[in-house]
Structure formats: C-alpha cells, structure tokens
Design a protein around this motif. Structure first.
Motif, mmCIF file in Angstrom:
data_model
loop_
_atom_site.group_PDB
_atom_site.id
_atom_site.type_symbol
_atom_site.label_atom_id
_atom_site.label_comp_id
_atom_site.label_asym_id
_atom_site.label_seq_id
_atom_site.Cartn_x
_atom_site.Cartn_y
_atom_site.Cartn_z
ATOM 1 N N THR A 1 0.682 -1.217 -0.065
ATOM 2 C CA THR A 1 0.129 0.052 0.058
ATOM 3 C C THR A 1 0.769 1.368 -0.112
ATOM 4 O OG1 THR A 1 -1.862 -1.083 1.116
ATOM 5 C CG2 THR A 1 -1.624 1.008 1.016
ATOM 6 N N ASP B 1 -8.635 0.668 -0.622
ATOM 7 C CA ASP B 1 -8.839 -0.951 -0.735
ATOM 8 C C ASP B 1 -10.343 -1.127 -1.401
ATOM 9 O OD1 ASP B 1 -10.512 -0.812 1.515
ATOM 10 O OD2 ASP B 1 -8.987 -1.174 2.968
ATOM 11 N N VAL C 1 -3.800 -1.946 5.414
ATOM 12 C CA VAL C 1 -3.853 -0.933 4.317
ATOM 13 C C VAL C 1 -3.699 0.620 4.777
ATOM 14 C CG1 VAL C 1 -5.386 0.236 2.650
ATOM 15 C CG2 VAL C 1 -5.190 -2.125 2.630
#
Length: 303
Positions: A114, A146, A162
């Motif tokens: 990420t 996401d 994330v």
C-alpha cells in the motif's frame, strides 16, 4: 476498525488450526521450566502492521509471555531491524510463533505494498505541481483505497494493514453503503426500467446517513447516474483519456472513483486524471507476505 474482538477471533482460529491438541514437539523436547527470549527480525525493508495481533497470539497461548513492540503500526523499517522482543516460557513462545508470524507477515506485506502505491501517487502529483510551478500541496492528493477482495475471515486485519500503509478503506461490507455495480444495473434495466428513476426511488428510501455509489463502464451512463443522485461515481476499467473526460463531465457534482487494471506502473497516471479515489484490489489480493523471522537469542534451560 481493528477491534479486540476481531483480533481474538482470528488468533483463536489460528491456534486451533495450528495446535489443536498442543505442541507435542516442544512438550517433548523443551523442559517445562525453560525460558526463552526471541526477537522478531525483518529480513527485508517494509512498513510495520499487526503489532496488536502479534502480541495477542502469544497472550492467547500463555499470558506469562511478554511482548515488547518496537515500531508502531505505520512505521517503516529496514532489513535487519528488530521489530519486537518476546520473552517467557520457552514452550509457549514456540507454540505461538507460527500463528504470530503468519499474521504479522501478511499484514506487513499489505502495508508495504500500500505504501508503494501511495508513494507512486505522491510522486506523480508532485511532478505535476513542479511542472506547473505550483506550491507543494496545491493539488489534492488522490486517495488510494482498498476493496472487498480480502482473505475470508481476515478482512478487519487486512483493511487495518492498508491504513498502516497510508491507504484508505472502502466500505467494510455489503451492509455499509449502497454500491450499485454493473450486475445490479444489468438486472435493474433488463426489463427497460429507467436507471435515473430507479436511483431516485432508491435515494428516497435511503437513510440520510447512507452513501450511494454507482459504477459505470461507459461515459454515456454518467449523466443518468448523476441525475439519480449518486454521491460517488465509480469509473470502472476506463482508459486514461476516458477518465479525463469522465472527471470533466462530473465536474465536482460527485466524488469520482477509478478502478480496474490499476498497478504500480499505472496508478500515478490514473491519479493525474483528477479522480478523487483509486480503489485497488491488488492491495489485499496480490500482496505477498513480508519476510520476517522470530529468532531465539536466549534460551535459559531452567526458569
């Protein structure tokens, strides 16, 4: 949100799978009184995530195991760095090792991937600002988000990872927001139902706190969706040129999200089109586990 209940559920399922009747190797080889001290060491660079889960895995095996976390979730680390220190009864340390590692490696892998996507967007936007001689921060940074393409049972952990990597979460579940996708629209309009009218009717039935997002795969669908009251328009699998056109058509009347075919090589170019959000399934479905190891550095045979 990564709740204590979510952590406990995942850890307990992991331990039930990995040591359903105990750890017979440790019980036969290691004296019950032996103590051990081990370090969680990074074998490669990355971004940390999952510290609470790592500690919870050992606590679930034996509350006597102490865990000292060194980086916080979201902190970067380098290969060779010590990320945590685990100390306590040796049998318990060995029993909890694999579950703690499996989960933490997974979460660090997602956080690290990420962070790379977020950095790619930042680099592109900064380059555009420099080319236009604009002060840093003039252009709003596109959010990297996401999707629901998560590992079954691990969604809360993976979405937390994330966020550790600097990304944002999309809806957590089907219950969180209305998101009319291509299959919904195909079924809805199969009998000739007017899309705008159907969305307006839906809008009237929605609580005022519920967000309405609608996915389109053609530019000519956008006006009908906006007229129906969409809060977010998702431009799915659009070319870069069509994304630019879509942003121009929407012109601030709704949040613009792009998805489909997003990679590290393309995310910057997509961000430069002016979309507000880029949703990336790869953050969770294609992230590899980061290489971490739990190394025993002290084994005291008698406690």
């Amino acid at each position: 949100m990564l709740t204590r209940a979510a952590i406990t559920e995942v850890v307990e399922r992991g331990l039930a799978e990995d040591a359903p009747w105990g750890d017979i190797t440790s019980e036969l080889l290691i004296p019950a009184t032996a103590l051990a001290r081990a370090e969680l060491v990074a074998r490669e660079d990355g971004v940390f995530s999952g510290g609470q889960v790592f500690a919870a895995a050992f606590a679930a095996v034996d509350p006597a195991v102490a865990v000292e976390l060194i980086p916080a979730d979201g902190d970067s680390f380098a290969a060779g760095d010590t990320l945590a220190v685990v100390a306590g009864p040796a049998r318990s340390v060995l029993t909890g090792e694999r579950v703690a590692l499996n989960i933490t490696q997974r979460m660090c892998g997602i956080a690290t991937l990420t962070a790379r996507y977020v950095a790619a967007v930042e680099e592109t936007v900064s380059r555009v600002e420099q080319a236009a001689n604009l002060p840093p921060g003039t252009i709003t940074r596109t959010r990297v988000a996401d999707t629901r393409k998560t590992t079954p049972g691990l969604r809360a952990l993976e979405k937390h990872a994330v966020r550790s990597g600097g990304g944002h979460n999309h809806r957590h579940s089907l219950s969180d927001a209305v998101m009319a996708k291509d299959n919904h629209l195909a079924l809805l309009t199969a009998d000739g139902t007017d899309l705008t009218g159907a969305l307006r009717q839906l809008r009237r039935r929605l609580p005022h706190t519920v967000h309405l997002e609608v996915e389109v795969d053609r530019l000519d669908q956008i006006e009908a969706v906006l007229a129906g009251g969409a809060d977010t328009v998702l431009l799915d699998n659009f070319s870069v040129d069509d994304l630019v056109s879509g942003v121009a058509i929407i012109d601030g009347r709704a949040t613009v999200e792009a998805s489909g075919g997003v990679s590290l090589e393309t995310v910057g170019e997509i961000a430069a089109t002016g979309v507000d959000v880029i949703s990336v399934g790869a953050l969770t479905h294609s992230a590899r586990n980061l290489d971490l190891g739990l190394d025993v550095v002290l084994d005291v045979r008698e406690g």
